[in-house]
Design a protein around this motif. Structure first.
Motif, short mmCIF file in Angstrom:
data_model
loop_
_atom_site.label_atom_id
_atom_site.label_comp_id
_atom_site.label_asym_id
_atom_site.label_seq_id
_atom_site.Cartn_x
_atom_site.Cartn_y
_atom_site.Cartn_z
N VAL A 200 0.85 -1.19 0.00
CA VAL A 200 0.00 0.00 0.00
C VAL A 200 0.88 1.24 0.00
N VAL A 201 0.48 2.27 -0.73
CA VAL A 201 1.15 3.56 -0.68
C VAL A 201 0.10 4.62 -0.35
N LEU A 202 0.43 5.47 0.61
CA LEU A 202 -0.48 6.54 1.03
C LEU A 202 0.11 7.88 0.62
N THR A 203 -0.66 8.64 -0.14
CA THR A 203 -0.28 9.99 -0.54
C THR A 203 -1.24 10.99 0.09
N HIS A 204 -0.75 12.20 0.39
CA HIS A 204 -1.63 13.17 1.02
C HIS A 204 -1.52 14.54 0.34
N ASN A 205 -2.65 15.21 0.26
CA ASN A 205 -2.73 16.59 -0.25
C ASN A 205 -2.32 16.74 -1.71
N ARG A 206 -2.20 15.62 -2.42
CA ARG A 206 -1.72 15.69 -3.80
C ARG A 206 -2.70 15.06 -4.80
N TYR A 207 -3.90 14.75 -4.31
CA TYR A 207 -4.96 14.37 -5.24
C TYR A 207 -6.25 14.94 -4.71
N ALA A 222 -0.73 1.32 -9.68
CA ALA A 222 -1.67 0.35 -10.28
C ALA A 222 -0.92 -0.67 -11.13
N ARG A 223 0.07 -0.20 -11.88
CA ARG A 223 0.85 -1.13 -12.71
C ARG A 223 1.65 -2.11 -11.85
N ALA A 224 2.04 -1.65 -10.65
CA ALA A 224 2.83 -2.50 -9.76
C ALA A 224 1.97 -3.37 -8.85
N GLY A 225 0.66 -3.21 -8.91
CA GLY A 225 -0.22 -3.98 -8.05
C GLY A 225 -0.26 -3.50 -6.62
N VAL A 226 0.11 -2.24 -6.41
CA VAL A 226 0.12 -1.63 -5.07
C VAL A 226 -1.11 -0.75 -4.90
N ALA A 227 -1.82 -0.93 -3.81
CA ALA A 227 -3.02 -0.14 -3.55
C ALA A 227 -2.65 1.28 -3.15
N VAL A 228 -3.46 2.25 -3.58
CA VAL A 228 -3.26 3.66 -3.23
C VAL A 228 -4.33 4.10 -2.24
N VAL A 229 -3.88 4.69 -1.15
CA VAL A 229 -4.77 5.33 -0.19
C VAL A 229 -4.51 6.84 -0.29
N ASN A 230 -5.58 7.59 -0.49
CA ASN A 230 -5.46 9.04 -0.69
C ASN A 230 -5.93 9.78 0.55
N ALA A 279 -18.23 17.73 -2.67
CA ALA A 279 -17.58 17.63 -3.98
C ALA A 279 -16.13 17.20 -3.84
N ALA A 280 -15.42 17.78 -2.85
CA ALA A 280 -14.02 17.43 -2.65
C ALA A 280 -13.86 15.96 -2.25
N LEU A 281 -14.75 15.49 -1.39
CA LEU A 281 -14.67 14.10 -0.95
C LEU A 281 -15.05 13.15 -2.08
N ARG A 282 -16.13 13.43 -2.78
CA ARG A 282 -16.57 12.54 -3.84
C ARG A 282 -15.57 12.50 -4.99
N PHE A 283 -14.83 13.59 -5.19
CA PHE A 283 -13.81 13.61 -6.24
C PHE A 283 -12.79 12.50 -6.01
N SER A 284 -12.39 12.30 -4.74
CA SER A 284 -11.44 11.24 -4.43
C SER A 284 -12.12 9.87 -4.41
N LEU A 285 -13.30 9.78 -3.83
CA LEU A 285 -13.99 8.49 -3.71
C LEU A 285 -14.31 7.86 -5.05
N ARG A 286 -14.55 8.68 -6.05
CA ARG A 286 -15.00 8.15 -7.33
C ARG A 286 -13.84 7.76 -8.25
N GLU A 287 -12.61 8.03 -7.84
CA GLU A 287 -11.45 7.70 -8.65
C GLU A 287 -11.14 6.20 -8.51
N PRO A 288 -11.26 5.42 -9.57
CA PRO A 288 -11.09 3.96 -9.46
C PRO A 288 -9.69 3.52 -9.08
N LEU A 289 -8.67 4.35 -9.27
CA LEU A 289 -7.31 3.98 -8.89
C LEU A 289 -7.02 4.23 -7.42
N ILE A 290 -7.96 4.82 -6.70
CA ILE A 290 -7.81 5.05 -5.27
C ILE A 290 -8.60 4.00 -4.51
N ALA A 291 -7.91 3.22 -3.69
CA ALA A 291 -8.57 2.15 -2.96
C ALA A 291 -9.41 2.68 -1.81
#
Length: 330
Positions: A200-207, A222-230, A279-291
């Motif tokens: 898992v990789v966690l990124t903050h304030n950048r999406y 995604a290519r590496a099979g690692v889950a992203v937490v935003n 809107a800000a929350l749903r923007f992240s929730l709806r991104e399929p590459l964000i677990a």
């Protein structure tokens, strides 16, 4: 600002079931953990007024975690370094108050350098993990992150006897089921993804609505099979409270241009009767590459508000306006 389509993905992006039922849980990357797309963050509830501008009383912090444990969410994020371990203490107190974790609930925490000396050696990682287990009242971690490795850099983190080696040993001993890395710089996080050590990789304030610089990390992971937490989809508060109340982004004073962009987004949201935070929350929730998306909470009623925003319907027309509004918000 990097741009991309803000439209709902094909097939219906809403991952939530009808209100009143259990929220859908999805497998977290290649791990055996199944988590909700919303994760409640505990950075502020331990009390860090020097960063967030306000304090949180101990009883309020514990009550907030209890509300999370009683909610449809099954994913919680904290860290050894949050308020010198006080965040973890309050999480642990809430777990005890509820008689233990609900079935399938995932508590993720992070190892940190020594707060006094700055030591981030392998020995310190083990001490940090052991202290976290004691504060949380757990016997093992479902998910344990290396926190802010930018403070020592990639080479030092990966060196023999360093923090990554110690984490791998904790995993081999069964103390940490899965490992993650959580930090800021996108190129650095991508380098850790390439090591194959992390699930898992966690990124903050950048999406967020105003900064999608983590897009390259999302695609790389995604290519590496690692889950992203935003984490921090509100940028520290400005994308929830608006620029007239909160004037900082990612813990720094926002410049005039950024304030203008947020004000324009807030005005367009208001025109559709959509809360800016929704809107800000749903923007992240709806991104399929964000677990999963981590949202910081500091009061029980705040948990309720986040749950409401997560369900808020966003008109397609609003997404189209935000997409075509331009980086200058005009």
């Amino acid at each position: 600002m990097e741009t991309r389509s803000l439209r709902e993905p094909d097939g219906g992006a809403d991952v939530w079931e009808e209100p009143g039922t259990t929220w859908e849980r999805r497998r977290l990357g290649r791990t055996n953990l199944h988590v909700t797309r919303l994760c409640l963050g505990c950075g502020v509830l331990g009390g860090m007024p020097e960063i967030f501008g306000y304090d949180v009383a101990a009883d309020q912090g514990v009550a907030t975690v209890c509300r999370v444990l009683d909610s449809p969410i099954n994913f919680l994020d904290t860290s050894a370094g949050y308020s010198a371990g006080e965040s973890e203490r309050r999480v642990g107190a809430a777990i005890r108050a509820r008689g233990g974790l609900p079935g399938g609930f995932v508590v993720a925490t992070k190892v940190d350098p020594d707060p006094v000396t700055g030591d981030f050696s392998g020995a310190q990682v083990r001490r940090s993990a052991e202290q976290s287990l004691e504060r949380l009242g757990l016997t093992a971690f479902p998910l344990l992150y290396l926190h802010d490795p930018e403070v020592i850099g990639f080479e030092a983190a990966m060196a023999p006897g360093g923090p990554v080696e110690a984490l791998l040993q904790l995993q081999a001993e069964g103390i940490a089921a899965h490992l993650g890395v959580a930090g800021g710089p996108i190129e650095l996080l991508s380098a850790f993804v390439d090591t194959g050590c992390f699930d898992v990789v966690l990124t903050h304030n950048r999406y967020t609505l105003i900064d999608q610089s983590a897009r390259v990390l999302l695609e790389h992971a995604a290519r590496a099979g690692v889950a992203v937490v935003n984490a921090a989809p509100f940028g520290g508060g400005i994308l929830a409270k608006g620029p007239d109340v909160a004037r900082r982004y990612a813990y720094r004073d926002a410049d005039v241009g950024l304030l203008g962009r947020v004000r324009w987004i807030a005005e367009r949201c208001a025109a559709y009767r959509v809360p800016l935070g929704a809107a800000a929350l749903r923007f992240s929730l709806r991104e399929p590459l964000i677990a999963s998306t981590v949202v910081g909470v500091s009061a029980p009623e705040r948990v309720d508000q986040i749950l409401e925003w997560a369900r808020w319907p966003i008109p397609e027309e609003l997404w189209e306006e935000l997409e075509t509004g331009g980086a200058d918000g005009s």
